[in-house]
Design a protein around this motif. Structure first.
Motif, mmCIF file in Angstrom:
data_model
loop_
_atom_site.group_PDB
_atom_site.id
_atom_site.type_symbol
_atom_site.label_atom_id
_atom_site.label_comp_id
_atom_site.label_asym_id
_atom_site.label_seq_id
_atom_site.Cartn_x
_atom_site.Cartn_y
_atom_site.Cartn_z
ATOM 1 N N ILE A 180 7.625 53.760 33.673
ATOM 2 C CA ILE A 180 7.279 53.796 32.256
ATOM 3 C C ILE A 180 6.892 52.398 31.798
ATOM 4 N N GLU A 181 5.658 52.239 31.425
ATOM 5 C CA GLU A 181 5.146 50.990 30.873
ATOM 6 C C GLU A 181 4.281 51.379 29.697
ATOM 7 N N PRO A 182 4.857 51.400 28.467
ATOM 8 C CA PRO A 182 4.096 51.902 27.336
ATOM 9 C C PRO A 182 2.823 51.101 27.092
ATOM 10 N N VAL A 183 1.749 51.809 26.814
ATOM 11 C CA VAL A 183 0.479 51.196 26.471
ATOM 12 C C VAL A 183 0.040 51.753 25.125
ATOM 13 N N ILE A 184 1.000 52.178 24.317
ATOM 14 C CA ILE A 184 0.690 52.787 23.037
ATOM 15 C C ILE A 184 0.347 51.705 22.035
ATOM 16 N N LYS A 185 -0.790 51.851 21.384
ATOM 17 C CA LYS A 185 -1.232 50.900 20.372
ATOM 18 C C LYS A 185 -1.481 51.658 19.083
ATOM 19 N N PRO A 186 -0.665 51.423 18.054
ATOM 20 C CA PRO A 186 -0.944 52.103 16.794
ATOM 21 C C PRO A 186 -2.332 51.732 16.282
ATOM 22 N N LYS A 187 -3.012 52.678 15.666
ATOM 23 C CA LYS A 187 -4.336 52.423 15.110
ATOM 24 C C LYS A 187 -4.227 51.647 13.808
ATOM 25 N N ILE A 188 -5.332 51.045 13.438
ATOM 26 C CA ILE A 188 -5.398 50.352 12.160
ATOM 27 C C ILE A 188 -5.395 51.397 11.058
ATOM 28 N N SER A 189 -4.555 51.165 10.053
ATOM 29 C CA SER A 189 -4.502 52.108 8.942
ATOM 30 C C SER A 189 -5.558 51.720 7.917
ATOM 31 N N SER A 190 -5.613 52.473 6.820
ATOM 32 C CA SER A 190 -6.609 52.184 5.802
ATOM 33 C C SER A 190 -6.360 50.801 5.209
ATOM 34 N N GLY A 191 -7.416 50.154 4.760
ATOM 35 C CA GLY A 191 -7.293 48.809 4.212
ATOM 36 C C GLY A 191 -7.650 47.780 5.265
ATOM 37 N N LYS A 192 -7.568 46.503 4.867
ATOM 38 C CA LYS A 192 -7.972 45.430 5.759
ATOM 39 C C LYS A 192 -6.850 44.979 6.688
ATOM 40 N N ALA A 193 -5.598 45.082 6.271
ATOM 41 C CA ALA A 193 -4.487 44.619 7.097
ATOM 42 C C ALA A 193 -4.099 45.678 8.117
ATOM 43 N N TYR A 194 -3.719 45.212 9.301
ATOM 44 C CA TYR A 194 -3.257 46.090 10.376
ATOM 45 C C TYR A 194 -1.753 46.286 10.189
ATOM 46 N N GLU A 195 -1.308 47.532 10.154
ATOM 47 C CA GLU A 195 0.109 47.825 10.002
ATOM 48 C C GLU A 195 0.718 48.077 11.372
ATOM 49 N N LEU A 196 1.636 47.218 11.772
ATOM 50 C CA LEU A 196 2.363 47.430 13.022
ATOM 51 C C LEU A 196 3.533 48.342 12.704
ATOM 52 N N ARG A 197 3.548 49.520 13.336
ATOM 53 C CA ARG A 197 4.573 50.530 13.061
ATOM 54 C C ARG A 197 5.565 50.613 14.215
ATOM 55 N N SER A 198 6.774 50.996 13.885
ATOM 56 C CA SER A 198 7.824 51.127 14.887
ATOM 57 C C SER A 198 7.489 52.274 15.841
ATOM 58 N N PRO A 199 7.511 52.016 17.159
ATOM 59 C CA PRO A 199 7.205 53.075 18.109
ATOM 60 C C PRO A 199 8.365 54.058 18.305
#
Length: 143
Positions: free
Chosen positions: A61-80
Motif C-alpha cells: 500500500i503506497e497511496p497515490v491519492i491526490k485530492p482535486k482542486i476545489s472551486s476558487g483559486k486556492a487548493y484545499e488539502l483535505r484529510s484522506p
C-alpha cells in the motif's frame, strides 16, 4: 459512471468511478473528488474491470491519492482519513514545495505524513495540533 459500496476495516465507503484515462482514475469517495494513479492498468482507458483490482498487502500500500482542486483559486488539502492532527510542520505564509511534509495525522494509532503535491504558499491553516478531523475535512489551503 460506476458506483460501488465498499467496506474497509469495517468502514463503508461510496465510490463512484467517473472515468479512467491511461493510469489516472477520476473518482469520488463519499462525494469527495480524487484523482488516483493506478499502476498496472493495461486495458482500454475507458474501461476498468474488477479483474484489474487486487487485494493489496500492507507492504504494497503506497497511496497515490491526490485530492482535486476545489472551486476558487486556492487548493484545499483535505484529510484522506479521519484522525487527529499530531504536528503541523508549516505556518500561514510559508512557501512549500511538492513533496514537502505539511503535517502529521494520527489515524488508527498510526502516524501518517501528509505532504504537499504542489508548490505554493500556505494561505490558511484550518486544522491545528490536537484537532480531530473527519475524512474530507479541509486541513489547509495552498495558493
Amino acid at each position: 459512471m460506476k458506483k460501488y459500496n465498499i467496506k474497509i476495516n469495517g468502514t463503508e465507503y461510496s465510490v463512484k468511478i467517473k472515468n479512467v484515462e491511461n493510469k489516472i482514475v477520476n473518482l469520488t469517495v463519499n462525494d469527495v473528488p480524487y484523482e488516483v494513479e493506478v499502476e498496472g492498468i493495461t486495458t482500454n482507458p475507458t474501461r476498468l474491470t474488477t479483474k484489474e483490482i487486487h487485494k493489496p498487502t500492507l507492504q504494497s500500500i503506497e497511496p497515490v491519492i491526490k485530492p482535486k482542486i476545489s472551486s476558487g483559486k486556492a487548493y484545499e488539502l483535505r484529510s484522506p482519513l479521519p484522525g487527529v492532527v499530531m504536528e503541523l510542520k508549516v505556518k500561514e505564509g510559508d512557501a512549500v514545495k511538492a513533496g514537502q511534509l505539511l503535517l502529521v495525522l494520527e489515524a488508527m494509532k498510526m502516524e501518517n505524513n501528509i505532504e504537499s503535491d504542489r508548490d505554493g504558499i500556505i494561505e490558511k491553516i484550518k486544522a491545528y495540533r490536537g484537532d480531530a478531523v473527519l475524512e474530507g475535512d479541509v486541513l489547509l489551503t495552498i495558493k
